[in-house]
Design a protein around this motif. Structure first.
Motif, mmCIF file in Angstrom:
data_model
loop_
_atom_site.group_PDB
_atom_site.id
_atom_site.type_symbol
_atom_site.label_atom_id
_atom_site.label_comp_id
_atom_site.label_asym_id
_atom_site.label_seq_id
_atom_site.Cartn_x
_atom_site.Cartn_y
_atom_site.Cartn_z
ATOM 1 N N ALA A 42 0.830 -1.207 0.000
ATOM 2 C CA ALA A 42 0.000 0.000 0.000
ATOM 3 C C ALA A 42 0.864 1.257 0.000
ATOM 4 N N ALA A 43 1.902 1.260 0.833
ATOM 5 C CA ALA A 43 2.759 2.437 0.932
ATOM 6 C C ALA A 43 3.481 2.714 -0.384
ATOM 7 N N GLU A 44 4.010 1.670 -0.992
ATOM 8 C CA GLU A 44 4.815 1.856 -2.202
ATOM 9 C C GLU A 44 3.968 2.205 -3.423
ATOM 10 N N THR A 45 2.697 1.823 -3.433
ATOM 11 C CA THR A 45 1.841 2.198 -4.554
ATOM 12 C C THR A 45 1.229 3.585 -4.354
ATOM 13 N N GLN A 46 0.862 3.918 -3.121
ATOM 14 C CA GLN A 46 0.249 5.213 -2.855
ATOM 15 C C GLN A 46 1.247 6.356 -2.946
ATOM 16 N N ILE A 47 2.508 6.062 -2.736
ATOM 17 C CA ILE A 47 3.525 7.118 -2.668
ATOM 18 C C ILE A 47 3.642 7.897 -3.974
ATOM 19 N N LEU A 110 17.011 2.466 -2.576
ATOM 20 C CA LEU A 110 17.729 3.098 -3.688
ATOM 21 C C LEU A 110 16.918 4.240 -4.297
ATOM 22 N N SER A 111 15.597 4.152 -4.202
ATOM 23 C CA SER A 111 14.742 5.218 -4.726
ATOM 24 C C SER A 111 15.040 6.549 -4.051
ATOM 25 N N ALA A 112 15.339 6.480 -2.755
ATOM 26 C CA ALA A 112 15.587 7.703 -1.988
ATOM 27 C C ALA A 112 16.876 8.405 -2.414
ATOM 28 N N PHE A 113 17.760 7.686 -3.111
ATOM 29 C CA PHE A 113 19.034 8.275 -3.541
ATOM 30 C C PHE A 113 19.059 8.523 -5.051
ATOM 31 N N SER A 114 17.884 8.566 -5.661
ATOM 32 C CA SER A 114 17.815 8.744 -7.114
ATOM 33 C C SER A 114 18.381 10.099 -7.539
ATOM 34 N N TRP A 119 16.906 7.091 -13.336
ATOM 35 C CA TRP A 119 17.284 6.217 -12.211
ATOM 36 C C TRP A 119 16.043 5.874 -11.394
ATOM 37 N N LEU A 120 15.258 6.885 -11.067
ATOM 38 C CA LEU A 120 14.053 6.677 -10.263
ATOM 39 C C LEU A 120 13.075 5.759 -10.984
ATOM 40 N N LEU A 121 12.951 5.934 -12.289
ATOM 41 C CA LEU A 121 12.051 5.099 -13.070
ATOM 42 C C LEU A 121 12.468 3.630 -12.990
ATOM 43 N N ALA A 122 13.770 3.378 -13.101
ATOM 44 C CA ALA A 122 14.274 2.005 -13.088
ATOM 45 C C ALA A 122 14.058 1.344 -11.723
ATOM 46 N N VAL A 123 14.397 2.048 -10.651
ATOM 47 C CA VAL A 123 14.282 1.430 -9.324
ATOM 48 C C VAL A 123 12.817 1.293 -8.908
ATOM 49 N N ARG A 124 11.953 2.205 -9.366
ATOM 50 C CA ARG A 124 10.535 2.056 -9.024
ATOM 51 C C ARG A 124 9.918 0.856 -9.756
ATOM 52 N N MET A 125 10.434 0.533 -10.936
ATOM 53 C CA MET A 125 9.971 -0.681 -11.595
ATOM 54 C C MET A 125 10.363 -1.904 -10.777
ATOM 55 N N MET A 126 11.581 -1.869 -10.181
ATOM 56 C CA MET A 126 12.013 -2.969 -9.323
ATOM 57 C C MET A 126 11.145 -3.045 -8.065
ATOM 58 N N VAL A 127 10.737 -1.891 -7.553
ATOM 59 C CA VAL A 127 9.821 -1.884 -6.409
ATOM 60 C C VAL A 127 8.506 -2.559 -6.810
ATOM 61 N N TRP A 181 10.497 14.830 -0.800
ATOM 62 C CA TRP A 181 10.039 13.537 -1.314
ATOM 63 C C TRP A 181 11.038 12.403 -1.127
ATOM 64 N N LYS A 182 12.337 12.712 -1.092
ATOM 65 C CA LYS A 182 13.320 11.643 -0.919
ATOM 66 C C LYS A 182 13.224 11.020 0.475
ATOM 67 N N TRP A 183 12.969 11.850 1.478
ATOM 68 C CA TRP A 183 12.773 11.326 2.825
ATOM 69 C C TRP A 183 11.489 10.508 2.905
ATOM 70 N N LEU A 184 10.476 10.918 2.167
ATOM 71 C CA LEU A 184 9.235 10.147 2.157
ATOM 72 C C LEU A 184 9.487 8.765 1.555
ATOM 73 N N LEU A 185 10.262 8.699 0.477
ATOM 74 C CA LEU A 185 10.603 7.413 -0.119
ATOM 75 C C LEU A 185 11.373 6.534 0.866
ATOM 76 N N ALA A 186 12.324 7.152 1.581
ATOM 77 C CA ALA A 186 13.134 6.388 2.537
ATOM 78 C C ALA A 186 12.293 5.856 3.690
ATOM 79 N N LEU A 187 11.463 6.702 4.269
ATOM 80 C CA LEU A 187 10.663 6.297 5.426
ATOM 81 C C LEU A 187 9.562 5.317 5.038
#
Length: 473
Positions: A42-47, A110-114, A119-127, A181-187
């Motif tokens: 839920a968190a990773e899709t809503q973000i 890794l998304s938080a360090f995009s 880069w963000l697109l690639a790691v979010r696909m992995m998520v 937003w990077k902190w939101l991705l990390a948390l």
């Protein structure tokens, strides 16, 4: 004592053992761990809803690029649902849980360090690929629950998904204005990280162990469950459903070993399962189309100007966005509660059919434009009932398949459902933006009728039915 009982010839099945040990502290702990998987999904899709405006501001991404971010996550989930289901059926539930937790935790971190959009697109696909394995959590938990409680507790466990959406909205409200937003991705990766840390306390599904012939190991886990719940196992020796079927149906060909890789996909379309498999794909696709489409419909109608509705989605302030997510999340609670009660009272099929009927009725008044307050009220009902149907079909899909392909069957159905989620925004946005509200509502009504018809065509009702480990062909 155990040897004497075995010599007396007393035997018991896994479902008899689970009924004897009952629902207790052990199942609550298993449900909480599985709940971490729901919360992480839920968190990773809503973000994505929350970081979109920040990406437009910081990286000047176009609307197309922002939409691609969502599409790529769904694409990852589509592939992941098939892969992790097959992986779990081949190598075990625990290895599936561990692998899913690792992939989500690493890629989310890794998304938080995009450093850039690509880069963000690639790691979010992995998520997305990782959270496609959510079906593994559901199958794992269901295999610890007695038959008479299976539907209710499986649906209750899906309440963790709603909890995840609420927590993510609150987290975004706190973090985004202050830390970005990077902190939101990390948390937001904390649930998956917690699942990784707590993995050491998990045990393998005794049903999976029975399916691969390790009944002694399954018995050891059942003894542990009985000890934690302060109950007792039945007297005698544990026998797998395969052994029971061989006694009752000698000479039958059975698919008892777990299929490796994608060969298990062919079993889903075998003559015994083909009808229910195809119907499940229709139902999952219809549910996803309706659920994500109705959420989008809420945002589009809230603009009050259909010709600018697509723009309105990108100009709502953050506070309104968080409020919409919270409202959508809270709408699912009564649907889940109603579904949890009904599946054990009237059965899985009737519960799903009733949910579709109620959803259909609440959408009917929206064939014509309504006042904003009435529109919101009428849309609250469909959100409630489509979530209730989603929860019920999640139980049914896991009960309809044998242990050897349970996660694969559910994973493939979930994956097919993602197609509905991808198609829905395209249809809904185009119709509402062109002020074709009636056509948009008719499209939902047609999908609901098709889904309800598919439910009624399922070959059997699984309420109170013992789970099977093997497939007779």
């Amino acid at each position: 004592m155990a040897q004497e009982e075995e010599e007396d010839g007393l035997v018991y099945t896994l479902d008899e053992a689970l009924t004897s040990v009952g629902i207790g502290k052990f199942q609550y702990m298993v449900m909480c761990y599985a709940g971490l998987g729901y919360i992480a999904e839920a968190a990773e899709t809503q973000i994505l809803s929350f970081i979109g405006p920040a990406l437009r501001s910081q990286w000047a991404v176009s609307p197309t690029q922002e939409s691609l971010m969502t599409t790529i996550v769904f694409a990852g989930m589509l592939i992941g649902a098939i892969f992790w289901g097959s992986f779990s059926d081949t190598y075990g539930r625990r290895k599936g849980l561990l692998s899913v937790a690792i992939v989500i935790t690493v890629s989310a971190a890794l998304s938080a360090f995009s450093p850039n959009y690509n880069w963000l697109l690639a790691v979010r696909m992995m998520v997305g690929f990782g959270i496609g394995g959510q079906s593994v959590y559901g199958s794992w938990f269901l295999e610890f629950v007695p038959p008479q409680n299976r539907g209710m507790w499986s649906i209750i466990s899906t309440g963790f998904w709603t909890t995840g959406t609420i927590l993510e909205a609150i987290l975004a409200l706190i973090v985004m204005p202050r830390l970005g937003w990077k902190w939101l991705l990390a948390l937001s990766s904390i649930p998956s990280f917690a699942a990784l840390l707590l993995f050491v306390f998990t045990v393998e599904s005794p049903r999976y162990l029975c399916a691969i012939g390790r009944t002694r190991d399954a018995c050891d886990i059942l003894k542990k469950i009985a000890m934690v719940n302060k109950t007792q196992l039945p007297p005698g020796k544990l026998v797998s459903s395969q052994q029971t079927e061989e006694l009752l149906s000698p000479g039958k060909n059975k698919i008892s070993s777990l299929k490796s890789g994608f060969s298990s996909l062919l079993v889903l379309l075998s003559p015994t399962l083909r009808r229910n498999t195809l119907l499940l794909w229709v139902v999952y696709g219809g549910n996803s189309f309706s659920y994500y489409g109705i959420i989008l419909l809420t945002s589009l109608f809230s603009s009050g100007q259909c010709q600018h509705s697509a723009i309105a989605l990108h100009t709502n302030n953050d506070q309104s966005l968080y409020t919409n997510v919270l409202i959508n999340s809270l709408a699912s609670l009564p649907g889940i509660l109603l579904s949890a009660i009904m599946v054990e009272k009237v059965g899985r099929k009737f519960t799903m059919a009733l949910m579709y009927a109620l959803c259909f009725l609440f959408l009917l008044p929206l064939l014509a434009p309504q006042l904003p307050a009435l529109t919101t009220a009428f849309l609250f009902g469909p959100r409630t009932f489509i979530l209730g149907s989603f929860a019920a079909v999640g139980v049914y899909s896991r009960e309809i398949y044998p242990t050897s392909i349970r996660s694969t069957g559910t994973g493939v159905a979930t994956s097919v459902g993602r197609i509905g989620a991808m198609v829905s925004p395209i249809i809904v946005v185009q119709l509402v933006r062109g002020c074709h509200q009636m056509a948009a509502i008719i499209s939902f009504e047609a999908v609901l009728v098709l889904s309800a018809a598919s439910v009624m065509l399922f070959s059997l009702e699984t309420k109170g039915r013992e789970l099977v480990d093997t497939l007779v062909v």
